[in-house]
Scaffold this motif. Structure first.
Motif, PDB file in Angstrom:
ATOM      1  N   PHE A  29       0.493  -2.916 -11.159  1.00  0.00           N
ATOM      2  CA  PHE A  29       0.421  -2.370  -9.799  1.00  0.00           C
ATOM      3  C   PHE A  29      -0.916  -2.731  -9.148  1.00  0.00           C
ATOM      4  O   PHE A  29      -0.976  -3.097  -7.966  1.00  0.00           O
ATOM      5  CB  PHE A  29       0.603  -0.855  -9.816  1.00  0.00           C
ATOM      6  CG  PHE A  29       2.018  -0.422 -10.108  1.00  0.00           C
ATOM      7  CD1 PHE A  29       3.076  -1.294  -9.913  1.00  0.00           C
ATOM      8  CD2 PHE A  29       2.293   0.862 -10.580  1.00  0.00           C
ATOM      9  CE1 PHE A  29       4.378  -0.903 -10.177  1.00  0.00           C
ATOM     10  CE2 PHE A  29       3.589   1.255 -10.839  1.00  0.00           C
ATOM     11  CZ  PHE A  29       4.638   0.369 -10.639  1.00  0.00           C
ATOM     12  N   GLY A  30      -2.000  -2.623  -9.903  1.00  0.00           N
ATOM     13  CA  GLY A  30      -3.312  -2.983  -9.360  1.00  0.00           C
ATOM     14  C   GLY A  30      -3.393  -4.462  -9.015  1.00  0.00           C
ATOM     15  O   GLY A  30      -3.973  -4.843  -7.999  1.00  0.00           O
ATOM     16  N   VAL A  33      -1.546  -5.361  -5.579  1.00  0.00           N
ATOM     17  CA  VAL A  33      -2.367  -5.078  -4.400  1.00  0.00           C
ATOM     18  C   VAL A  33      -3.596  -5.987  -4.373  1.00  0.00           C
ATOM     19  O   VAL A  33      -4.004  -6.482  -3.318  1.00  0.00           O
ATOM     20  CB  VAL A  33      -2.793  -3.596  -4.378  1.00  0.00           C
ATOM     21  CG1 VAL A  33      -3.703  -3.310  -3.188  1.00  0.00           C
ATOM     22  CG2 VAL A  33      -1.561  -2.691  -4.329  1.00  0.00           C
ATOM     23  N   HIS A  49      -9.188  -4.671  -8.415  1.00  0.00           N
ATOM     24  CA  HIS A  49      -8.101  -3.704  -8.264  1.00  0.00           C
ATOM     25  C   HIS A  49      -7.422  -3.406  -9.601  1.00  0.00           C
ATOM     26  O   HIS A  49      -7.013  -2.262  -9.856  1.00  0.00           O
ATOM     27  CB  HIS A  49      -7.083  -4.219  -7.241  1.00  0.00           C
ATOM     28  CG  HIS A  49      -7.504  -4.020  -5.821  1.00  0.00           C
ATOM     29  ND1 HIS A  49      -8.457  -4.797  -5.214  1.00  0.00           N
ATOM     30  CD2 HIS A  49      -7.101  -3.116  -4.884  1.00  0.00           C
ATOM     31  CE1 HIS A  49      -8.637  -4.385  -3.959  1.00  0.00           C
ATOM     32  NE2 HIS A  49      -7.823  -3.374  -3.743  1.00  0.00           N
ATOM     33  N   CYS A  53      -7.413   0.374 -11.202  1.00  0.00           N
ATOM     34  CA  CYS A  53      -6.133   1.030 -11.482  1.00  0.00           C
ATOM     35  C   CYS A  53      -5.999   1.366 -12.964  1.00  0.00           C
ATOM     36  O   CYS A  53      -5.576   2.467 -13.328  1.00  0.00           O
ATOM     37  CB  CYS A  53      -4.982   0.125 -11.030  1.00  0.00           C
ATOM     38  SG  CYS A  53      -3.419   0.997 -10.796  1.00  0.00           S
ATOM     39  N   SER A 120      -7.961   0.485   0.125  1.00  0.00           N
ATOM     40  CA  SER A 120      -7.047  -0.024  -0.898  1.00  0.00           C
ATOM     41  C   SER A 120      -7.543   0.338  -2.292  1.00  0.00           C
ATOM     42  O   SER A 120      -6.748   0.636  -3.185  1.00  0.00           O
ATOM     43  CB  SER A 120      -6.883  -1.546  -0.759  1.00  0.00           C
ATOM     44  OG  SER A 120      -8.057  -2.234  -1.134  1.00  0.00           O
ATOM     45  N   ILE A 124      -5.433   2.663  -4.783  1.00  0.00           N
ATOM     46  CA  ILE A 124      -5.077   2.094  -6.083  1.00  0.00           C
ATOM     47  C   ILE A 124      -5.572   2.982  -7.207  1.00  0.00           C
ATOM     48  O   ILE A 124      -4.969   3.036  -8.286  1.00  0.00           O
ATOM     49  CB  ILE A 124      -5.619   0.645  -6.221  1.00  0.00           C
ATOM     50  CG1 ILE A 124      -4.696  -0.167  -7.169  1.00  0.00           C
ATOM     51  CG2 ILE A 124      -7.025   0.630  -6.770  1.00  0.00           C
ATOM     52  CD1 ILE A 124      -3.326  -0.400  -6.644  1.00  0.00           C
ATOM     53  N   SER A 125      -6.670   3.695  -6.977  1.00  0.00           N
ATOM     54  CA  SER A 125      -7.121   4.652  -7.992  1.00  0.00           C
ATOM     55  C   SER A 125      -6.136   5.819  -8.097  1.00  0.00           C
ATOM     56  O   SER A 125      -5.862   6.312  -9.196  1.00  0.00           O
ATOM     57  CB  SER A 125      -8.526   5.154  -7.656  1.00  0.00           C
ATOM     58  OG  SER A 125      -8.521   5.963  -6.484  1.00  0.00           O
ATOM     59  N   ILE A 127      -2.937   5.569  -7.456  1.00  0.00           N
ATOM     60  CA  ILE A 127      -1.764   5.007  -8.130  1.00  0.00           C
ATOM     61  C   ILE A 127      -2.002   4.974  -9.632  1.00  0.00           C
ATOM     62  O   ILE A 127      -1.110   5.274 -10.428  1.00  0.00           O
ATOM     63  CB  ILE A 127      -1.458   3.597  -7.586  1.00  0.00           C
ATOM     64  CG1 ILE A 127      -0.968   3.691  -6.137  1.00  0.00           C
ATOM     65  CG2 ILE A 127      -0.417   2.883  -8.447  1.00  0.00           C
ATOM     66  CD1 ILE A 127      -0.822   2.348  -5.446  1.00  0.00           C
ATOM     67  N   SER A 139       4.515   6.162  -8.346  1.00  0.00           N
ATOM     68  CA  SER A 139       3.473   5.134  -8.303  1.00  0.00           C
ATOM     69  C   SER A 139       4.028   3.804  -7.815  1.00  0.00           C
ATOM     70  O   SER A 139       3.347   3.075  -7.082  1.00  0.00           O
ATOM     71  CB  SER A 139       2.837   4.967  -9.680  1.00  0.00           C
ATOM     72  OG  SER A 139       3.811   4.673 -10.666  1.00  0.00           O
ATOM     73  N   THR A 143       2.781   1.882  -4.449  1.00  0.00           N
ATOM     74  CA  THR A 143       2.359   0.474  -4.477  1.00  0.00           C
ATOM     75  C   THR A 143       3.094  -0.324  -3.409  1.00  0.00           C
ATOM     76  O   THR A 143       2.504  -1.152  -2.706  1.00  0.00           O
ATOM     77  CB  THR A 143       2.634  -0.144  -5.861  1.00  0.00           C
ATOM     78  OG1 THR A 143       1.946   0.607  -6.861  1.00  0.00           O
ATOM     79  CG2 THR A 143       2.169  -1.599  -5.907  1.00  0.00           C
ATOM     80  N   THR A 146       1.741   0.554  -0.016  1.00  0.00           N
ATOM     81  CA  THR A 146       0.420  -0.047   0.170  1.00  0.00           C
ATOM     82  C   THR A 146       0.540  -1.521   0.500  1.00  0.00           C
ATOM     83  O   THR A 146      -0.137  -2.033   1.408  1.00  0.00           O
ATOM     84  CB  THR A 146      -0.426   0.128  -1.110  1.00  0.00           C
ATOM     85  OG1 THR A 146      -0.541   1.522  -1.415  1.00  0.00           O
ATOM     86  CG2 THR A 146      -1.814  -0.471  -0.923  1.00  0.00           C
TER      87      THR A 146
END
Length: 244
Positions: A29-30, A33, A49, A53, A120, A124-125, A127, A139, A143, A146
């Motif tokens: 996920f990180g 993004v 990111h 994450c 972002s 992301i944190s 998430i 989550s 994502t 976002t």
């Protein structure tokens, strides 16, 4: 839904496997993004990111499961482990991420161009915390939202801003990938009375060029249009588009 439930059953059958899966999911996920942010040469991109994450997910896992084997008993025989606050460690991520966010804003100088990247990192944190706590669908949805906000709404936001402000316009210029290209374009506009509000640079590695997204402030749109058309006379300019 049945497949999802069966999948969770398999993942949760082993404690260590479940925690590793959450970390890898947070990294995915990180990274999704981060790819969008990194494509525009932002101060925080793909790797940043992912680390934020995964780190957030790890903090959440430690907060939830890190003290399961510890039993704190008072002299009176009361078990404090059953009353521990599992959100205490994870809560520090919310305030701690502010240092990274502030750094991305300061990196952009006085143009205040790092706000979206800071936001972002902040989302992301969150998430990562959601993944660490096992909220997979939530989550994943966050994502997706976002990514839509950063990618789909990006051009719409610029064009809407240009159309609603009578004194500001948006110009996109493609130039050769050389250090002096940006200087020549900005100097040309400034010398001809165009006030540059902000300038963002993106690398087009596929075509070997730079993309300049420029917000300008103009008093006379007709005159400004002629000046911008004159950009093509510069040797470093390959093409340009404007919303004037």
């Amino acid at each position: 839904m049945e497949f999802y439930n069966n999948f969770l059953t398999v993942i949760n059958s082993n404690h260590e496997t479940m925690m590793l899966f959450r970390l890898f999911l947070a990294a995915a996920f990180g990274g999704i993004v981060g790819l969008e942010r990194g494509s525009g040469d932002r101060p925080a991109g793909f790797r940043t990111h992912i680390l934020v994450c995964v780190g957030s997910a790890l903090f959440m896992l430690v907060s939830i499961y890190g003290f399961d084997g510890i039993v704190n008993v008072t002299p009176g025989g009361q078990d404090l482990g059953s009353r521990r606050d599992t959100a205490r460690i994870a809560a520090q991520v919310v305030s701690g991420i502010g240092f990274l966010g502030a750094g991305t804003i300061m990196h952009e100088g006085l143009t205040v161009k790092g706000l979206t990247t800071a936001a972002s990192l902040w989302i992301i944190s969150a998430i990562g915390l959601a993944v660490g706590s096992g909220m997979y669908i939530l989550s994943a949805g966050a994502t997706l939202m976002t990514l839509i906000t950063l990618v789909v709404f990006n051009n719409w936001d610029k064009r809407f801003a240009a159309s609603t402000r009578t004194d500001r316009s948006y110009v996109k210029v493609d130039v050769v990938n050389e250090p002096e290209s940006i200087t020549q374009v900005s100097s040309y506009l400034t010398e001809n009375g165009i006030n540059i509000k902000s300038l963002a640079v993106k690398k087009d590695k596929k075509n070997g060029r730079l993309q300049l997204d420029i917000y300008i402030k103009v008093n006379n749109k007709t005159e400004a249009r002629e000046i911008i058309r004159g950009l093509h006379k510069l040797d470093v300019v390959l093409s340009s588009q404007d919303d004037i």
